[in-house]
Design a protein around this motif. Sequence first.
Motif, PDB file in Angstrom:
ATOM      1  N   TYR A  89       0.973  -1.190  -0.039  1.00  0.00           N
ATOM      2  CA  TYR A  89       0.002   0.094   0.048  1.00  0.00           C
ATOM      3  C   TYR A  89       1.001   1.388  -0.074  1.00  0.00           C
ATOM      4  O   TYR A  89       0.757   2.312  -0.745  1.00  0.00           O
ATOM      5  N   GLN A  93       1.174   4.071  -3.227  1.00  0.00           N
ATOM      6  CA  GLN A  93       0.938   5.470  -2.744  1.00  0.00           C
ATOM      7  C   GLN A  93       2.008   6.371  -3.233  1.00  0.00           C
ATOM      8  O   GLN A  93       1.868   7.573  -3.494  1.00  0.00           O
ATOM      9  N   ASN A  96       2.114   6.816  -6.860  1.00  0.00           N
ATOM     10  CA  ASN A  96       1.220   7.827  -7.193  1.00  0.00           C
ATOM     11  C   ASN A  96       1.733   9.065  -7.247  1.00  0.00           C
ATOM     12  O   ASN A  96       1.403  10.038  -7.950  1.00  0.00           O
ATOM     13  N   GLU A  97       2.352   9.545  -5.860  1.00  0.00           N
ATOM     14  CA  GLU A  97       2.812  10.874  -5.838  1.00  0.00           C
ATOM     15  C   GLU A  97       4.241  11.245  -6.447  1.00  0.00           C
ATOM     16  O   GLU A  97       4.175  12.129  -7.124  1.00  0.00           O
ATOM     17  N   HIS A 102      -3.210   9.145 -10.251  1.00  0.00           N
ATOM     18  CA  HIS A 102      -4.175   9.221  -9.580  1.00  0.00           C
ATOM     19  C   HIS A 102      -4.939   7.761  -9.371  1.00  0.00           C
ATOM     20  O   HIS A 102      -6.310   7.906  -9.185  1.00  0.00           O
ATOM     21  N   ASP A 103      -4.425   6.770  -9.451  1.00  0.00           N
ATOM     22  CA  ASP A 103      -4.783   5.310  -9.417  1.00  0.00           C
ATOM     23  C   ASP A 103      -5.439   5.128  -8.039  1.00  0.00           C
ATOM     24  O   ASP A 103      -4.455   5.454  -6.939  1.00  0.00           O
ATOM     25  N   ARG A 104      -6.434   4.621  -7.760  1.00  0.00           N
ATOM     26  CA  ARG A 104      -6.893   4.273  -6.384  1.00  0.00           C
ATOM     27  C   ARG A 104      -6.434   2.955  -6.075  1.00  0.00           C
ATOM     28  O   ARG A 104      -6.406   1.990  -6.905  1.00  0.00           O
ATOM     29  N   VAL A 105      -6.114   2.876  -4.769  1.00  0.00           N
ATOM     30  CA  VAL A 105      -5.536   1.498  -4.243  1.00  0.00           C
ATOM     31  C   VAL A 105      -6.749   0.934  -3.318  1.00  0.00           C
ATOM     32  O   VAL A 105      -7.188   1.659  -2.460  1.00  0.00           O
ATOM     33  N   THR A 106      -7.233  -0.261  -4.068  1.00  0.00           N
ATOM     34  CA  THR A 106      -8.325  -0.871  -3.337  1.00  0.00           C
ATOM     35  C   THR A 106      -8.025  -2.068  -2.582  1.00  0.00           C
ATOM     36  O   THR A 106      -6.915  -2.714  -3.068  1.00  0.00           O
ATOM     37  N   HIS A 109      -7.410  -4.936  -5.141  1.00  0.00           N
ATOM     38  CA  HIS A 109      -5.893  -4.837  -5.881  1.00  0.00           C
ATOM     39  C   HIS A 109      -4.955  -5.428  -4.643  1.00  0.00           C
ATOM     40  O   HIS A 109      -3.925  -6.364  -5.234  1.00  0.00           O
TER      41      HIS A 109
END
Length: 291
Positions: A89, A93, A96-97, A102-106, A109
């Motif tokens: 996770y 994150q 992404n930064e 801007h992908d969501r971590v679910t 996944h």
Amino acid sequence: MVYSMTGFGRSMKKNEQLSITVEMKSVNHRFCEISIRIPRQWIVFEDKIKKAILQYVKRGKIEVFVNIEGDGLVKRKLHIDWDLMKEYYNSLQRANEQFSLHDRVTLSHLFQLEGVAEIIEEETNNEEMEQLLLAAVKEAAEQLAFMRKQEGEALLVDIKTQLSSIEKSVQAIEEWAPCVIDHYRERLMKRINELVPLPADESRILTEVAIFAEKADINEELKRIRSHLKQVAATLEKDEPIGRKLDFLVQELNREVNTIGAKANDSRIAAQVVEMKSALEKMKEQVQNIE
């Protein structure tokens, strides 16, 4: 009691959780060899299965097939590596930064990532399950032993028939053997008289007859055959594995019969030798299948 080494047994046992089927078959073998095919998680019971079978079988090659179906075989647990999930996770994150994504971590996944979640199977240690398995093994072994007993009874009848045939041949040889020397002497005298017109040398003829009698003497062989036949009959009455001993005795009988055939220069005895060898060959085939 005579037991064959050929047989088959089958048993099925069930409870609310399991269905266990055990099948076993046996064939001829010099020793006792048991091979078991069983689900890997139940292989711990292999020694107990062998011990249960050995109560009913002493010799032969036995193949055992164990099929187990049901929900009670193993317990399944879900193991989650929370520390590894957290690492995944945080790494996602940071990615992404760093890359302005801007992908969501679910959760879906995260659970799909290698090493995060796995199902662990634990062997079920259930005494009732073990008892069910061994009960099925015992019942199948009993059926196997029963079939081997039935086959053994048929073998016993056939072996006794062959023994009776050999005894008749021995008796016929014993009755005729004393006449062989006299017939040889008569043939020798006739042959000499045909070739030599002068009176034959009686002492020389007696010497030749004596030499022939010594070479053709089969009394010891007949006595040993009688002894071996008694041993076979006594062995058939024993309540223990007798196959190997019977095999040895048949070999010894065959040895003595061959010796008689080689020593006795007589057509009638030769005919009885053929009969005995035929009976011994049949006995050998049957004995090979006796426990």
